[in-house]
Design a protein around this motif. Structure first.
Motif, mmCIF file in Angstrom:
data_model
loop_
_atom_site.group_PDB
_atom_site.id
_atom_site.type_symbol
_atom_site.label_atom_id
_atom_site.label_comp_id
_atom_site.label_asym_id
_atom_site.label_seq_id
_atom_site.Cartn_x
_atom_site.Cartn_y
_atom_site.Cartn_z
ATOM 1 N N GLY A 15 -1.415 2.696 9.095
ATOM 2 C CA GLY A 15 -1.677 1.802 7.958
ATOM 3 C C GLY A 15 -0.741 2.095 6.797
ATOM 4 N N LEU A 16 -0.506 3.370 6.516
ATOM 5 C CA LEU A 16 0.425 3.747 5.449
ATOM 6 C C LEU A 16 1.860 3.341 5.781
ATOM 7 C CD1 LEU A 16 -1.006 7.246 4.467
ATOM 8 C CD2 LEU A 16 -1.068 5.135 3.113
ATOM 9 N N LEU A 17 2.229 3.455 7.056
ATOM 10 C CA LEU A 17 3.577 3.021 7.457
ATOM 11 C C LEU A 17 3.733 1.511 7.286
ATOM 12 C CD1 LEU A 17 4.225 5.197 10.636
ATOM 13 C CD2 LEU A 17 5.255 5.453 8.379
ATOM 14 N N LEU A 18 2.681 0.762 7.581
ATOM 15 C CA LEU A 18 2.739 -0.690 7.378
ATOM 16 C C LEU A 18 2.847 -1.024 5.888
ATOM 17 C CD1 LEU A 18 2.701 -3.192 9.195
ATOM 18 C CD2 LEU A 18 0.290 -3.408 8.695
ATOM 19 N N LEU A 19 2.149 -0.268 5.049
ATOM 20 C CA LEU A 19 2.279 -0.455 3.596
ATOM 21 C C LEU A 19 3.686 -0.095 3.115
ATOM 22 C CD1 LEU A 19 -1.151 0.876 2.322
ATOM 23 C CD2 LEU A 19 -0.283 -1.452 2.142
ATOM 24 N N LEU A 20 4.281 0.930 3.726
ATOM 25 C CA LEU A 20 5.652 1.300 3.370
ATOM 26 C C LEU A 20 6.637 0.203 3.743
ATOM 27 C CD1 LEU A 20 7.612 3.448 2.282
ATOM 28 C CD2 LEU A 20 7.687 4.406 4.593
ATOM 29 N N VAL B 47 3.758 -8.764 3.256
ATOM 30 C CA VAL B 47 2.851 -8.552 2.126
ATOM 31 C C VAL B 47 1.511 -8.100 2.703
ATOM 32 C CG1 VAL B 47 1.644 -9.610 0.188
ATOM 33 C CG2 VAL B 47 3.979 -10.310 0.736
ATOM 34 N N VAL B 48 1.042 -6.935 2.243
ATOM 35 C CA VAL B 48 -0.251 -6.397 2.666
ATOM 36 C C VAL B 48 -1.128 -6.324 1.428
ATOM 37 C CG1 VAL B 48 -1.437 -4.463 3.749
ATOM 38 C CG2 VAL B 48 0.857 -5.075 4.508
ATOM 39 N N ASP B 49 -2.322 -6.899 1.504
ATOM 40 C CA ASP B 49 -3.183 -7.031 0.335
ATOM 41 C C ASP B 49 -3.849 -5.731 -0.102
ATOM 42 O OD1 ASP B 49 -2.549 -9.677 0.122
ATOM 43 O OD2 ASP B 49 -4.311 -10.379 1.206
ATOM 44 N N GLY B 50 -3.919 -4.739 0.751
ATOM 45 C CA GLY B 50 -4.548 -3.476 0.372
ATOM 46 C C GLY B 50 -4.457 -2.465 1.499
ATOM 47 N N PHE B 51 -4.955 -1.260 1.206
ATOM 48 C CA PHE B 51 -4.858 -0.175 2.184
ATOM 49 C C PHE B 51 -5.611 -0.500 3.464
ATOM 50 C CE2 PHE B 51 -6.791 3.687 3.955
ATOM 51 C CZ PHE B 51 -5.638 4.318 4.397
ATOM 52 N N TRP B 52 -6.856 -0.950 3.334
ATOM 53 C CA TRP B 52 -7.649 -1.209 4.537
ATOM 54 C C TRP B 52 -7.132 -2.412 5.316
ATOM 55 C CZ3 TRP B 52 -9.884 2.760 6.244
ATOM 56 C CH2 TRP B 52 -10.389 3.715 5.368
ATOM 57 N N TRP B 53 -6.540 -3.374 4.620
ATOM 58 C CA TRP B 53 -5.871 -4.472 5.337
ATOM 59 C C TRP B 53 -4.678 -3.915 6.101
ATOM 60 C CZ3 TRP B 53 -8.430 -8.509 6.403
ATOM 61 C CH2 TRP B 53 -9.325 -9.077 5.503
ATOM 62 N N GLY B 54 -4.006 -2.919 5.536
ATOM 63 C CA GLY B 54 -2.887 -2.283 6.227
ATOM 64 C C GLY B 54 -3.343 -1.549 7.469
ATOM 65 N N VAL B 55 -4.467 -0.846 7.369
ATOM 66 C CA VAL B 55 -4.994 -0.133 8.540
ATOM 67 C C VAL B 55 -5.403 -1.129 9.623
ATOM 68 C CG1 VAL B 55 -6.869 1.351 9.358
ATOM 69 C CG2 VAL B 55 -5.707 1.886 7.207
ATOM 70 N N LEU B 56 -6.123 -2.177 9.228
ATOM 71 C CA LEU B 56 -6.526 -3.196 10.210
ATOM 72 C C LEU B 56 -5.307 -3.898 10.803
ATOM 73 C CD1 LEU B 56 -8.795 -4.760 11.613
ATOM 74 C CD2 LEU B 56 -8.777 -6.331 9.671
ATOM 75 N N GLY B 57 -4.337 -4.226 9.960
ATOM 76 C CA GLY B 57 -3.116 -4.856 10.451
ATOM 77 C C GLY B 57 -2.351 -3.958 11.407
ATOM 78 N N ALA B 58 -2.317 -2.659 11.120
ATOM 79 C CA ALA B 58 -1.626 -1.721 12.009
ATOM 80 C C ALA B 58 -2.323 -1.615 13.359
ATOM 81 C CB ALA B 58 -1.524 -0.353 11.347
#
Length: 131
Positions: free
Chosen positions: A80-85, A98-109
């Motif tokens: 998730g952090l890599l997707l945010l990066l 564009v990722v709306d937040g940390f948990w969206w990043g984790v779910l997206g990953a």
């Protein structure tokens, strides 16, 4: 080179499907036409591959004890952090992920990993093996 291009296209398609499934992850193209949208997905997939190979490999080596202690669950947070990066790097360009937040990043990953894995299974017979 063909194997790299196939993996790039697979990751771009997986990213596109992820943006359709996860509402908190989307891609902003640099122009509204369809060619620009495809190139944007390919560019974001390329950036994701670079970040995953360089930063992700380094983090996985450094955080190896945490992987053992958490039985691998820390991988969800790391991905998730890599997707945010990747979203931050592509944001510096002015378009991209564009990722709306940390948990969206984790779910997206998570969704991205599952879709990439499934597409990799489908495309695997097509990719030539190195000899």
């Amino acid at each position: 080179m063909a194997r790299f291009l196939i993996k790039l296209v697979v990751n771009a398609v997986a990213l596109w499907l992820t943006t359709l499934i996860v509402s908190g992850v989307h891609v902003v193209p640099y122009a509204p036409d369809s060619g620009a949208i495809i190139l944007t997905f390919l560019l974001v997939a390329f950036i994701f591959g670079l970040v995953n190979a360089i930063v992700g490999g380094f983090v996985r080596v450094i955080a190896f004890p945490l992987y053992i202690i958490t039985l691998g669950l820390i991988a969800l947070i790391v991905n998730g952090l890599l997707l945010l990066l990747v979203a931050w790097i592509s944001g510096l360009i002015g378009f991209g992920l564009v990722v709306d937040g940390f948990w969206w990043g984790v779910l997206g990953a998570i969704v991205l990993a599952i879709i990439s894995w499934l597409l990799g299974l489908i495309v695997r017979p097509v990719t030539p093996k190195r000899s």
